[in-house]
Design an enzyme around this catalytic site. Structure first.
Site, PDB file in Angstrom:
ATOM      1  N   ARG A  89      45.920  80.124  84.523  1.00 46.70           N
ATOM      2  CA  ARG A  89      46.712  80.100  83.293  1.00 46.70           C
ATOM      3  C   ARG A  89      48.123  80.638  83.511  1.00 46.70           C
ATOM      4  O   ARG A  89      48.914  80.646  82.562  1.00 46.70           O
ATOM      5  CB  ARG A  89      46.023  80.960  82.225  1.00 46.70           C
ATOM      6  CG  ARG A  89      45.143  80.185  81.248  1.00 46.70           C
ATOM      7  CD  ARG A  89      44.513  81.189  80.296  1.00 46.70           C
ATOM      8  NE  ARG A  89      44.120  80.669  79.023  1.00 46.70           N
ATOM      9  CZ  ARG A  89      42.897  80.229  78.710  1.00 46.70           C
ATOM     10  NH1 ARG A  89      41.948  80.201  79.608  1.00 46.70           N
ATOM     11  NH2 ARG A  89      42.630  79.830  77.491  1.00 46.70           N
ATOM     12  N   ARG A 134      33.463  83.843  67.375  1.00 43.80           N
ATOM     13  CA  ARG A 134      34.610  84.256  68.196  1.00 43.80           C
ATOM     14  C   ARG A 134      35.743  84.717  67.295  1.00 43.80           C
ATOM     15  O   ARG A 134      36.283  83.932  66.519  1.00 43.80           O
ATOM     16  CB  ARG A 134      35.079  83.088  69.079  1.00 43.80           C
ATOM     17  CG  ARG A 134      34.299  82.967  70.348  1.00 43.80           C
ATOM     18  CD  ARG A 134      34.758  81.810  71.201  1.00 43.80           C
ATOM     19  NE  ARG A 134      36.155  81.878  71.604  1.00 43.80           N
ATOM     20  CZ  ARG A 134      36.688  81.082  72.525  1.00 43.80           C
ATOM     21  NH1 ARG A 134      35.942  80.182  73.128  1.00 43.80           N
ATOM     22  NH2 ARG A 134      37.969  81.192  72.831  1.00 43.80           N
TER      23      ARG A 134
END
Ligand code: B4P
Length: 190
Positions: A89, A134
């Protein structure tokens, strides 16, 4: 060995499409998001540290995720190939991955970037947030921050892989099956 980097903004369908690619091409799945969430669930010191960043939609420090991936590669030396989902990333992570893989003579075969419009990303993540538990999927401002972080720190990796002639853009809009078919066509050419 087939080593695929599955790339795209949060909500682009990386985890979803990884399931399909693993089965079709018999690859081993390495998702840093999943690994970090298992650490959080097990209440490890690493998990507690990572949670601070993930809850805000920020990236976990490079050394933490690079260490996790290094351990997993070491533990899975006999596999047919890997699918890296949500990793790398940052440029530092991409360089670390190249060092780890090239050292073992098994470089990245291709980077598959799922391209999805911003409003669709937000809608998908908010929908998942209703059932996933989440916390990073339940608040639109955290989702916006994840997308912003993607543009600042992660999307420059397209140029990193383009320079190696390994970057493939895939239209990530449409049904899961349509997108899987597009990915499959590209992987078959690698
Ligand atoms: P991840 O777990 O990687 O989460 P994500 O970017 O949201 O993608 P995910 O794979 O889960 O979702 P998908 O697009 O498949 O990362 C979470 C956090 O961990 C990061 O924010 C960061 O803090 C940390 N982290 C992870 N890796 C890191 C690293 N390398 N470095 C630093 N920090 C790191 O799917 C989203 C939803 O869309 C799903 O509900 C799915 O059902 C739906 N969907 C998929 N395809 C669809 C389609 N075609 N149509 C409709 N819905 C679709």
């Amino acid at each position: 060995m087939l080593n695929l980097v599955l790339f795209g903004p949060p909500g682009a369908g990386k985890g979803t499409q990884a399931d399909f690619l693993i089965e079709k091409f018999e690859l081993t799945h390495l998702s840093t998001g999943d690994l970090l969430r298992s650490e959080i669930a097990a209440n490890t010191p690493l998990g507690l540290e990572a949670k601070k960043y993930m809850d805000k939609g920020e990236l976990v420090p490079d050394e933490v995720v690079i260490g996790m991936i290094g351990n997993k590669l070491e533990a899975n030396k006999e596999v047919k190939g890997f699918i890296f989902d949500g990793f790398p990333r940052t440029v530092a992570q991409a360089e670390a991955l190249d060092n780890l893989l090239n050292g073992n003579g098994m470089p990245v075969s291709g980077m598959l970037c799922l391209e999805v419009e911003k409003q669709e990303l937000i809608d998908r993540l908010l929908t998942r947030g209703k059932t996933s538990g989440r916390s990073d999927d339940q608040d639109e401002s955290i989702i916006e921050n994840r997308i912003q972080v993607y543009h600042e720190k992660t999307s420059p990796l397209k140029d990193y892989y383009l320079a190696q002639d390994k970057q493939y853009s895939i239209d990530g809009m449409g049904t899961i099956e349509e997108i899987a078919e597009r990915l499959s066509e590209t992987v078959n050419k690698l």
